[in-house]
Design a protein around this motif. Structure first.
Motif, PDB file in Angstrom:
ATOM      1  N   ASP A  33       5.828  -9.960   0.775  1.00  0.00           N
ATOM      2  CA  ASP A  33       4.919  -8.809   0.869  1.00  0.00           C
ATOM      3  C   ASP A  33       5.697  -7.679   1.529  1.00  0.00           C
ATOM      4  O   ASP A  33       6.068  -7.792   2.704  1.00  0.00           O
ATOM      5  CB  ASP A  33       3.708  -9.190   1.714  1.00  0.00           C
ATOM      6  N   SER A  35       4.871  -5.004   2.820  1.00  0.00           N
ATOM      7  CA  SER A  35       4.254  -4.347   3.976  1.00  0.00           C
ATOM      8  C   SER A  35       4.750  -4.920   5.298  1.00  0.00           C
ATOM      9  O   SER A  35       4.737  -4.232   6.307  1.00  0.00           O
ATOM     10  CB  SER A  35       2.731  -4.429   3.895  1.00  0.00           C
ATOM     11  N   CYS A  39       5.871 -13.594   3.836  1.00  0.00           N
ATOM     12  CA  CYS A  39       4.931 -14.041   2.810  1.00  0.00           C
ATOM     13  C   CYS A  39       3.980 -15.067   3.399  1.00  0.00           C
ATOM     14  O   CYS A  39       4.270 -15.691   4.411  1.00  0.00           O
ATOM     15  CB  CYS A  39       5.671 -14.614   1.606  1.00  0.00           C
TER      16      CYS A  39
END
Length: 124
Positions: A33, A35, A39
């Motif tokens: 991810d 962001s 994960c």
């Protein structure tokens, strides 16, 4: 009494987290991810016979060598031979020979950050 139900994460330092996350995404398919660079692996994605092991080792054990780190990660995979080939193609150094046990097959490699990683394919 409250009790532990599972491992909630593996957190560690490395010099270039973005590059290491990208390497794992490219060579082992971790769904990173962007962001936060990590994960979330769901328990429902584990094989039927997969489980998480919590095990302290005696200080000075050779099991983590040749890594100089004081930890080792174990990652469950669906195809050990293919996973080892993928990480090798990604520049990882394979460590020792794969082993087969009653509870699954194992192989090891050193990742780009110098961590020894154990891969486990549980028996079906």
């Amino acid at each position: 009494m409250a009790k532990v139900l599972g491992v909630g994460g593996i957190f560690f330092f490395c010099e270039d987290p973005k590059a290491l996350s990208s390497w794992y995404q490219t060579h082992l398919g971790l769904p990173i991810d962007p962001s936060y660079g990590g994960c979330a692996l769901q328990a429902s994605d584990m094989p039927e016979n997969g489980y998480t092991v919590w095990a302290p080792f005696t200080q000075g054990s050779d099991y983590f060598k040749p890594s100089k780190k004081d930890f080792m990660m174990n990652l469950v995979v669906d195809d050990l031979a293919a996973a080892l080939e993928q990480v090798k193609q990604g520049g990882a150094e394979l460590i020792g020979e794969p082993e087969s046990h009653d509870y699954g097959d194992f192989g090891w490699f050193m990742d780009p950050a110098g961590n020894k990683i154990e891969l486990w394919q549980p028996k079906s």
